[in-house]
Design a protein around this motif. Structure first.
Motif, PDB file in Angstrom:
ATOM      1  N   ALA A 250      24.965  90.211  16.591  1.00  0.00           N
ATOM      2  CA  ALA A 250      25.906  90.130  17.390  1.00  0.00           C
ATOM      3  C   ALA A 250      26.656  91.355  17.936  1.00  0.00           C
ATOM      4  CB  ALA A 250      26.820  88.985  17.141  1.00  0.00           C
ATOM      5  N   ASN A 251      26.884  91.758  19.198  1.00  0.00           N
ATOM      6  CA  ASN A 251      27.551  92.836  19.745  1.00  0.00           C
ATOM      7  C   ASN A 251      26.994  94.099  18.852  1.00  0.00           C
ATOM      8  OD1 ASN A 251      29.248  91.149  21.115  1.00  0.00           O
ATOM      9  ND2 ASN A 251      30.379  90.919  18.910  1.00  0.00           N
ATOM     10  N   GLY A 252      25.694  94.191  18.369  1.00  0.00           N
ATOM     11  CA  GLY A 252      25.093  95.325  17.780  1.00  0.00           C
ATOM     12  C   GLY A 252      25.605  95.221  16.524  1.00  0.00           C
ATOM     13  N   GLY A 253      26.313  94.347  15.963  1.00  0.00           N
ATOM     14  CA  GLY A 253      26.651  94.225  14.604  1.00  0.00           C
ATOM     15  C   GLY A 253      27.380  95.292  13.836  1.00  0.00           C
ATOM     16  N   PRO A 254      27.523  95.506  12.623  1.00  0.00           N
ATOM     17  CA  PRO A 254      28.132  96.521  11.929  1.00  0.00           C
ATOM     18  C   PRO A 254      27.511  97.942  12.099  1.00  0.00           C
ATOM     19  CG  PRO A 254      27.148  94.903  10.408  1.00  0.00           C
ATOM     20  CD  PRO A 254      27.233  94.358  11.767  1.00  0.00           C
ATOM     21  N   PHE A 255      26.350  97.566  11.991  1.00  0.00           N
ATOM     22  CA  PHE A 255      25.378  99.038  12.080  1.00  0.00           C
ATOM     23  C   PHE A 255      25.351  99.775  13.451  1.00  0.00           C
ATOM     24  CE2 PHE A 255      23.534  96.653   8.641  1.00  0.00           C
ATOM     25  CZ  PHE A 255      24.183  97.202   7.700  1.00  0.00           C
ATOM     26  N   LEU A 256      24.975  98.756  14.490  1.00  0.00           N
ATOM     27  CA  LEU A 256      24.639  99.304  15.998  1.00  0.00           C
ATOM     28  C   LEU A 256      25.887  99.506  16.546  1.00  0.00           C
ATOM     29  CD1 LEU A 256      21.300  98.231  16.768  1.00  0.00           C
ATOM     30  CD2 LEU A 256      21.753 100.368  15.765  1.00  0.00           C
ATOM     31  N   GLY A 257      26.933  98.583  16.122  1.00  0.00           N
ATOM     32  CA  GLY A 257      28.084  98.371  16.879  1.00  0.00           C
ATOM     33  C   GLY A 257      28.953  99.637  16.873  1.00  0.00           C
ATOM     34  N   PRO A 258      29.122 100.352  16.045  1.00  0.00           N
ATOM     35  CA  PRO A 258      29.869 101.490  16.124  1.00  0.00           C
ATOM     36  C   PRO A 258      29.246 102.720  17.062  1.00  0.00           C
ATOM     37  CG  PRO A 258      30.016 100.930  13.852  1.00  0.00           C
ATOM     38  CD  PRO A 258      29.060 100.089  14.579  1.00  0.00           C
ATOM     39  N   LEU A 259      28.040 102.544  17.097  1.00  0.00           N
ATOM     40  CA  LEU A 259      27.327 103.437  17.925  1.00  0.00           C
ATOM     41  C   LEU A 259      27.441 103.093  19.354  1.00  0.00           C
ATOM     42  CD1 LEU A 259      23.825 103.719  16.317  1.00  0.00           C
ATOM     43  CD2 LEU A 259      26.018 105.422  16.269  1.00  0.00           C
ATOM     44  N   VAL A 260      27.497 101.790  19.741  1.00  0.00           N
ATOM     45  CA  VAL A 260      27.913 101.391  21.156  1.00  0.00           C
ATOM     46  C   VAL A 260      29.200 101.526  21.576  1.00  0.00           C
ATOM     47  CG1 VAL A 260      27.868  98.901  22.433  1.00  0.00           C
ATOM     48  CG2 VAL A 260      26.149  99.215  20.648  1.00  0.00           C
ATOM     49  N   ALA A 261      30.143 101.444  20.576  1.00  0.00           N
ATOM     50  CA  ALA A 261      31.629 101.638  21.018  1.00  0.00           C
ATOM     51  C   ALA A 261      31.581 103.124  21.200  1.00  0.00           C
ATOM     52  CB  ALA A 261      32.415 101.178  19.617  1.00  0.00           C
ATOM     53  N   ALA A 262      30.835 103.731  20.490  1.00  0.00           N
ATOM     54  CA  ALA A 262      31.133 105.380  20.867  1.00  0.00           C
ATOM     55  C   ALA A 262      30.344 105.828  22.157  1.00  0.00           C
ATOM     56  CB  ALA A 262      30.768 106.104  19.489  1.00  0.00           C
ATOM     57  N   GLY A 263      29.886 104.790  22.700  1.00  0.00           N
ATOM     58  CA  GLY A 263      29.005 105.118  23.931  1.00  0.00           C
ATOM     59  C   GLY A 263      27.639 105.844  23.726  1.00  0.00           C
ATOM     60  N   LEU A 264      27.267 105.772  22.288  1.00  0.00           N
ATOM     61  CA  LEU A 264      25.911 106.578  22.287  1.00  0.00           C
ATOM     62  C   LEU A 264      24.697 105.889  22.885  1.00  0.00           C
ATOM     63  CD1 LEU A 264      26.753 108.106  18.520  1.00  0.00           C
ATOM     64  CD2 LEU A 264      26.577 109.470  20.809  1.00  0.00           C
ATOM     65  N   ILE A 265      24.772 104.515  22.327  1.00  0.00           N
ATOM     66  CA  ILE A 265      23.782 103.881  22.940  1.00  0.00           C
ATOM     67  C   ILE A 265      24.145 102.569  23.864  1.00  0.00           C
ATOM     68  CG2 ILE A 265      22.048 104.263  21.226  1.00  0.00           C
ATOM     69  CD1 ILE A 265      22.865 101.709  19.753  1.00  0.00           C
ATOM     70  N   GLY A 266      23.397 101.904  24.610  1.00  0.00           N
ATOM     71  CA  GLY A 266      23.731 100.736  25.260  1.00  0.00           C
ATOM     72  C   GLY A 266      24.028  99.566  24.506  1.00  0.00           C
ATOM     73  N   PRO A 267      24.808  98.507  25.070  1.00  0.00           N
ATOM     74  CA  PRO A 267      24.808  97.266  23.992  1.00  0.00           C
ATOM     75  C   PRO A 267      23.299  96.846  23.729  1.00  0.00           C
ATOM     76  CG  PRO A 267      25.992  97.140  26.056  1.00  0.00           C
ATOM     77  CD  PRO A 267      25.529  98.447  25.970  1.00  0.00           C
ATOM     78  N   PRO A 268      22.981  96.583  22.744  1.00  0.00           N
ATOM     79  CA  PRO A 268      21.514  96.018  22.589  1.00  0.00           C
ATOM     80  C   PRO A 268      21.203  94.474  23.047  1.00  0.00           C
ATOM     81  CG  PRO A 268      22.500  96.407  20.222  1.00  0.00           C
ATOM     82  CD  PRO A 268      23.560  96.590  21.440  1.00  0.00           C
ATOM     83  N   ASN A 269      22.305  93.692  22.942  1.00  0.00           N
ATOM     84  CA  ASN A 269      22.094  92.399  23.533  1.00  0.00           C
ATOM     85  C   ASN A 269      21.054  91.515  22.557  1.00  0.00           C
ATOM     86  OD1 ASN A 269      24.109  92.168  25.091  1.00  0.00           O
ATOM     87  ND2 ASN A 269      23.100  92.952  26.826  1.00  0.00           N
ATOM     88  N   LEU A 270      21.049  91.790  21.387  1.00  0.00           N
ATOM     89  CA  LEU A 270      19.777  91.093  20.702  1.00  0.00           C
ATOM     90  C   LEU A 270      19.925  89.806  20.599  1.00  0.00           C
ATOM     91  CD1 LEU A 270      18.823  93.951  18.219  1.00  0.00           C
ATOM     92  CD2 LEU A 270      17.545  93.141  20.233  1.00  0.00           C
ATOM     93  N   LEU A 271      21.209  89.307  20.366  1.00  0.00           N
ATOM     94  CA  LEU A 271      21.163  87.701  20.274  1.00  0.00           C
ATOM     95  C   LEU A 271      21.026  86.960  21.481  1.00  0.00           C
ATOM     96  CD1 LEU A 271      22.351  86.298  17.580  1.00  0.00           C
ATOM     97  CD2 LEU A 271      24.695  86.307  18.629  1.00  0.00           C
ATOM     98  N   GLY A 272      19.972  85.976  21.333  1.00  0.00           N
ATOM     99  CA  GLY A 272      19.747  85.276  22.526  1.00  0.00           C
ATOM    100  C   GLY A 272      18.563  85.960  23.159  1.00  0.00           C
ATOM    101  N   SER A 273      17.885  87.059  22.565  1.00  0.00           N
ATOM    102  CA  SER A 273      16.852  87.314  23.120  1.00  0.00           C
ATOM    103  C   SER A 273      15.569  87.022  22.352  1.00  0.00           C
ATOM    104  CB  SER A 273      16.923  88.942  23.261  1.00  0.00           C
ATOM    105  OG  SER A 273      16.738  89.348  22.091  1.00  0.00           O
ATOM    106  N   GLU A 274      14.311  87.177  22.911  1.00  0.00           N
ATOM    107  CA  GLU A 274      13.119  87.112  22.104  1.00  0.00           C
ATOM    108  C   GLU A 274      13.050  88.230  21.138  1.00  0.00           C
ATOM    109  OE1 GLU A 274       9.970  86.062  24.799  1.00  0.00           O
ATOM    110  OE2 GLU A 274       8.618  86.902  23.462  1.00  0.00           O
ATOM    111  N   THR A 275      13.464  89.421  21.383  1.00  0.00           N
ATOM    112  CA  THR A 275      13.355  90.420  20.579  1.00  0.00           C
ATOM    113  C   THR A 275      14.173  90.165  19.209  1.00  0.00           C
ATOM    114  OG1 THR A 275      13.175  91.841  22.405  1.00  0.00           O
ATOM    115  CG2 THR A 275      13.536  92.908  20.124  1.00  0.00           C
TER     116      THR A 275
END
Lengths: 355, 279, 262
Positions: free
Chosen positions: B124-149
Motif C-alpha cells: 500500500a502506498n509504497g509501504g514502509p520501504f518505498l513509501g519514504p522514497l515516494v514522499a521524498a519525490g525520488l520515485i513515482g508512487p508504485p501503485n502495486l496494490l490492485g495490480s497484476e504485478t
C-alpha cells in the motif's frame, strides 16, 4: 531331538526358481553352513525355514513336527539377521527379553534369562544401553543373545558376520562356534564366504542356482568336490577342457594340443567333453623333474605375484596356462619370470567333471 | 507370506476410499452441475453451454488469460530464483542447513492469509520501504496494490519455499562425486554444472515447475486481497459466482475450466521439460 | 575470488529469506504498533491489540472450531495415510509405489477453492446441508497427501527386518505393531499429525463455501473481518498463529528430528 528336515522344497518367484527341489537334513546339535554365491537361493531357503517365505512345494519338519505352514512366531526358531534388526527404541536388555515377553513369561524369569544371555555373549553390564550406543561387534552379540534367549529349537543366522571388519569377524567365528557347541544347539548359517563356512561348519551345503550341489564336511567339500561348480567355487583351480580317452580308477583326458592328463572322476564316458580341475596349491613347481607326479610338464614362468603368505606363479606349459601357489617358505624354491622349470600334479588331485 | 497382496490392498483401501468419496465424487457432482441450465442461461442440459458462455465473453476470457499469465510468470520467476537458492543451500550442512530448511517451512505453516496481510501493508502506498522514497519525490508512487504485478510478487513469495524445498531435495540426491568426476575429466566448474548437475536435476525442476504453476493458478488469497475486483482470476471468479451472483452452475463451469487448464498446463510443462530428461 | 563468491551466495540467500519471511515479520511488528490504522508509521510499542482479541468472543470460538476441525481432519488423514504408506513401503514394487503415491497426492493439484465448491455442490445435489462434517471432509482430503509424504519418508528409513525379528521371537501381528512398528514410527506419525493440524488450522479457501455462522473457522472470521476493515488487531491474531506455527516447527525439529525435507 531337534532335527531339521527339508524335503523337496521349491520356491518360485515370477520368472525364476529361487529354490529348486531342495532337500537337506540337519542333525541334532549340528552346525550347517549354507554356502553359495549371491542369488543362489540360500537366503530364500533360510527365510523358508524361518517362516517368512512360503514353500511352493515340499515339506519342512523340525523335531518330527511338520512346520511347513506354521507362522514364524510359532516355530521357536531363533534368527540372527544380517542387519541385526535390533529394536532401536528398546534397550539391550529389552531386546534380549522381547521373545520371552511375547511368551508371557514373568518379569523375574525374563530378567534372569536376560542376565544369563548377556553372560553367554560376554556383554555383562550393558543391558541398560541402547543398540546405537554399541559397536558393531557388540550389536552382533546382542542379536545372537536375543535369538538364543528364547531357547530356540534351531538357530538360524543370515550372513551374521558380513557387517564386521576382518579382525572382529575371525573372533566372532570362534565365539559363535563356542556358544553353539556349549549350548548343543542345532544351527544353520547362511554365508557366501567359503573361509567362514570351512572354519565354522560341521557340514557345508553348497548351493547354486537354487539347487544343492554337495552336502559334506569341510574337508570333503574341499578335497573331493562333487561337481565342477563346487570345485571352482571353493578355493581357486586351474581348469582344462578336453575329451575322455579312457575311464577307470585312473582316467585319461586328451587335451586339444595332444597333451594327456591322468586324473579321476565319476560318470565319465569315453569321448565325452570333460573338464579337469586342479587346485592352485596342489600344483608343484620345481627345477628338477618331479618323477613321482603322473602329470608333469616342462614350463616357463610367465608371471610372479607376491601374496605375502604364498607366491603365485603363472606358467606356460605345452599350450596350457597354469597357476601354481607355493608357500612363501625357504624350503620351497623361488622363481623369476622367464625361468624354465617343471610343473606337475598328482592324478588324485586332478578331478574330472563331465561338461 | 500368504495373502500379503490381499493385506496390502486392504491397507490401501481407506486412502482410496477417502479420495473417491471426498474428492472424486464431489468433483463428479460439480462437473455434472456445470452442464446444467441456470438463471442466466436456459438450455436443455446436460450441455456445454456454460463453458461456451464463459469462453465467448471477452471479460471472462480476460480472466482466464490473466490466471494463466500470472501462473506462468510466477513459475518463470520462481524456478530460477529457487534453483540458485537450492544450489547454495545444498552446500550448507548440519546446524546451518537445518535452520535454513526450517526457515522455509515456517512461512508455509504460518499460512497464506497471515502472509498476505503483510503484503497488503507492504504494497500500500509504497509501504514502509518505498513509501519514504515516494514522499521524498525520488520515485513515482508504485501503485502495486490492485495490480497484476503486486499479485505476482506475493505469489512468488508464497510459492518460493515449495520450489526451493523440492529442488533442494532433488539436488541433494545427486552424488557430489559425479561433479568431481566431471572436473577430474577436465570440465570446468561451469561446464561440469551444465553437463552433469543441471541435466540430473531436471526431474526435480519438472516437479517444482508443476507444483509452482498449480499453486499459483489455484491461489485464492493473493488475487482476492491484492488484486481485488479489477484483477479477477478463475478462483476469485468462482467465489464471485457463489457469493455475489448466486450462480452455482457457472461457478461449477469456471471451476471445471480451471481444472482443465491446469491439467493442460501440467501436460504442457511435462512435455516441455520432459524431453530434456534422459533416460 | 572464492571469498567473493561465498559472500555473494550468502547475500543472495539473505535477500531471499528476507523476501520470503519479510511479510510475516512485518505483520508481527505491526501488531505492536499502537496506531489505529493499518498500515501506519510506527508510534511505539503496545500489547493492547493482543488484549483486544480477548474482547472479541467470535475469534476465540472460531479458534476453537478450527482446532476441532483440524484435529479431526489430521487424525483421519494420518490414520488413512499411515495404512497406505505402510502398504506401499512394505510390499509395493517401486513402479507401483510411485504410481500409487502420485494418485494419492492428487488432492494437492486440485485448487482448494474447487474442493470446497465440489463438496458444497455434492451436498446440494443430495439435498442436504454440508454441515460440520463437510468441512472436516474438505480439510481431511486436502491434508492427507502431506501426511502420506512424511510417513513415506519415515518408512523409507524403517528396517522391516525388525518386524521379522519380532515375529521370529514369537510376536504375533498385533503385538509386533504395538511393540515395534508403531513406537519406531511415532516421530513420523506425530509430525504428520502436527503438520496436518497446522495446515488445516490456517487454511481459508477450503472452508470458503462450507461454513455457517455456527461452524466459522478462524481464517473465515478473519476473512470476514478484513472485508470490513483492517487494523493492527488482525495483525495480532495473525501473529499468534505465526508464533504457534513457528513453535511447532522448532519443537518438531528439536524433539522428533522430523522436517518436510531430509
Amino acid at each position: 531331538m531337534p532335527e531339521l528336515i527339508l524335503s523337496h522344497v521349491t520356491r518360485r518367484f515370477s520368472g525364476h526358481t529361487a529354490v529348486d527341489d531342495f532337500s537337506l537334513t540337519v542333525r541334532d546339535g549340528e552346525f550347517v553352513c549354507l554356502l553359495g554365491p549371491s542369488g543362489c537361493g540360500k537366503t530364500t531357503t533360510l527365510r523358508i525355514i524361518a517362516g517368512f517365505e512360503r514353500a511352493d512345494a515340499g515339506r519342512l519338519t523340525l523335531d518330527g513336527a511338520d512346520i511347513t505352514h506354521a507362522p514364524p512366531q510359532q516355530r521357536d526358531i531363533g534368527l540372527v539377521f544380517q542387519s541385526y534388526a535390533l529394536f532401536p527404541h528398546k534397550t539391550v536388555a529389552e531386546n534380549i527379553g522381547f521373545g520371552l515377553k511375547m511368551r508371557g513369561r514373568p518379569r523375574a524369569a525374563i530378567a534372569a534369562a536376560v542376565e544369563e544371555a548377556l553372560a553367554l555373549v560376554r556383554l555383562e553390564g550393558l543391558g541398560g544401553r541402547y543398540p546405537r550406543a554399541l559397536s558393531g561387534g557388540q550389536q552382533q552379540r546382542v542379536a545372537l543373545a536375543r535369538a538364543l534367549a528364547i531357547r530356540p529349537r534351531l538357530l538360524l543366522m543370515d550372513e551374521p558376520l558380513s557387517n564386521l571388519d576382518a579382525q572382529l569377524r575371525e573372533e566372532m567365528r570362534n565365539e559363535i562356534r563356542r556358544i553353539q557347541k556349549s549350548l548343543g544347539i542345532t544351527a544353520v548359517l547362511v554365508t557366501h564366504d567359503q573361509a567362514e563356512a570351512l572354519a565354522m561348519a560341521d557340514r557345508i551345503a553348497v548351493m547354486a542356482k537354487g539347487r544343492l550341489q554337495q552336502m559334506a564336511d569341510p574337508a570333503t567339500i574341499y578335497e573331493a568336490p562333487a561337481t565342477a561348480f563346487v570345485s571352482g567355487f571353493i578355493g581357486q583351480a586351474n581348469v582344462l577342457e578336453g575329451r575322455v580317452e579312457s575311464t577307470g580308477a585312473e582316467a585319461v583326458l586328451a587335451l586339444p594340443g595332444g597333451v594327456t592328463l591322468a586324473g579321476r572322476g565319476d560318470g565319465l564316458a569315453a569321448g565325452a567333453a570333460t573338464r579337469a580341475m586342479v587346485k592352485h596349491e596342489r600344483m608343484a613347481l620345481c627345477r628338477a623333474e618331479p618323477a613321482q607326479l603322473a602329470n608333469r610338464f616342462p614350463c616357463q614362468v610367465a608371471e610372479r605375484t607376491y601374496l605375502g603368505g604364498s607366491i603365485a606363479y603363472r606358467c606356460e606349459a605345452a599350450g596350457m596356462t597354469l597357476t601354481a601357489l607355493l608357500p612363501n617358505h625357504p624350503l620351497f624354491e623361488s622363481f623369476a619370470p622367464g625361468d624354465t622349470a617343471w610343473i606337475g600334479w598328482a592324478a588324485t588331485d586332478c578331478a574330472f567333471f563331465p561338461c | 507370506m500368504t495373502g500379503a497382496r490381499g493385506v496390502q490392498w486392504l491397507l490401501l483401501l481407506p486412502s482410496l476410499l477417502l479420495l473417491a468419496l471426498l474428492l472424486g465424487l464431489p468433483l463428479a457432482a460439480m462437473l455434472a452441475n456445470s452442464l446444467q441450465p441456470n438463471v442466466l442461461l436456459s438450455f436443455t442440459g446436460p450441455a456445454l453451454d456454460n463453458y461456451g458462455y464463459l469462453l465467448s465473453r471477452s471479460y471472462y476470457l480476460q480472466v482466464i488469460l490473466r490466471t494463466l499469465r500470472m501462473a506462468a510468470v510466477t513459475t518463470l520467476v520462481t524456478i530460477p530464483l529457487g534453483y540458485i537458492a537450492a544450489m547454495l543451500l545444498r552446500r550448507l550442512s548440519g546446524r546451518a542447513g537445518n535452520l535454513a530448511i526450517m526457515g522455509l517451512t515456517f512461512p508455509i505453516l504460518a499460512g497464506p492469509l497471515t502472509v498476505v496481510l503483510g503484503w497488503m501493508a507492504l504494497l500500500a502506498n509504497g509501504g514502509p520501504f518505498l513509501g519514504p522514497l515516494v514522499a521524498a519525490g525520488l520515485i513515482g508512487p508504485p501503485n502495486l496494490l490492485g495490480s497484476e504485478t503486486g499479485v505476482v510478487i506475493s505469489l512468488v513469495q508464497f510459492v518460493l519455499p515449495f520450489a526451493v524445498l523440492t529442488l533442494y531435495t532433488g539436488l541433494r540426491q545427486i552424488q557430489p562425486q559425479l561433479h568431481e568426476a566431471a572436473r577430474s575429466l577436465g570440465a570446468g566448474s561451469l561446464s561440469g554444472f551444465l553437463h552433469v548437475t543441471l541435466p540430473l536435476s531436471l526431474p526435480s525442476a519438472l516437479s517444482a515447475s508443476i507444483i509452482v504453476f498449480s499453486l499459483a493458478a489455484s491461489s485464492f488469497i493473493s488475487p482476492h486481497y491484492l488484486g481485488g475486483a479489477g484483477q479477477l482470476t478463475l478462483t476469485t471468479l468462482v467465489t464471485q459466482f457463489i457469493m455475489a451472483t448466486f450462480n452455482a452452475e457457472l461457478a461449477a463451469a469456471a471451476a471445471g475450466l480451471l481444472l482443465l487448464l491446469m491439467l493442460a498446463a501440467v501436460i504442457g510443462i511435462t512435455a516441455a521439460i520432459g524431453r530434456f530428461i534422459r533416460p | 575470488m572464492r571469498f567473493l563468491g561465498k559472500a555473494a551466495g550468502g547475500l543472495y540467500l539473505l535477500l531471499l529469506y528476507l523476501f520470503v519471511a519479510g511479510p510475516l515479520l512485518f505483520v508481527i511488528a505491526t501488531s505492536f504498533n499502537p496506531a489505529t490504522s493499518f498500515p501506519a508509521p510506527f508510534e511505539g510499542l503496545t500489547l493492547s491489540w493482543y488484549a483486544a482479541i480477548l474482547r472479541r468472543p467470535e475469534f476465540l470460538s472460531a479458534a476453537g472450531t478450527s482446532a476441532v476441525v483440524a484435529a479431526l481432519a489430521a487424525a483421519l488423514a494420518v490414520v488413512v495415510a499411515f495404512l497406505a504408506a505402510y502398504a506401499l513401503s512394505r510390499n509395493g514394487s517401486s513402479s507401483a509405489r510411485g504410481a500409487m503415491a502420485t494418485l494419492l497426492a492428487s488432492p494437492l493439484l486440485v485448487p482448494q477453492v474447487v474442493i470446497s465448491l465440489a463438496i458444497l455442490q455434492l451436498a446440494s445435489a443430495w439435498g442436504v446441508g454440508t454441515g460440520f462434517w463437510g468441512l472436516v471432509a474438505a480439510h481431511a482430503v486436502y491434508v492427507m497427501p502431506f501426511a502420506l509424504r512424511l510417513l513415506l519418508t519415515g518408512l523409507a528409513r524403517f528396517d522391516f527386518a525388525v518386524e521379522e525379528a519380532s515375529r521370529s521371537l514369537g510376536g504375533g501381528w498385533l503385538s509386533t505393531w504395538r511393540e515395534v512398528t508403531l513406537p519406531l514410527l511415532r516421530p513420523s506419525i506425530v509430525a504428520g499429525f502436527t503438520f496436518c493440524f497446522i495446515l488445516s488450522f490456517v487454511n481459508l479457501p477450503l472452508s470458503l463455501f462450507l461454513t455457517s455462522p455456527d461452524t466459522a473457522t478462524l481464517p473465515i472470521v478473519m476473512f470476514a473481518y478484513i472485508e470490513s476493515r483492517i487494523d493492527p488487531m488482525i495483525a495480532a491474531v495473525a501473529s499468534v498463529i505465526v508464533l504457534a506455527a513457528g513453535t511447532a516447527t522448532i519443537l518438531l525439529d528439536r524433539f522428533l528430528h522430523v522436517r518436510l525435507v531430509d
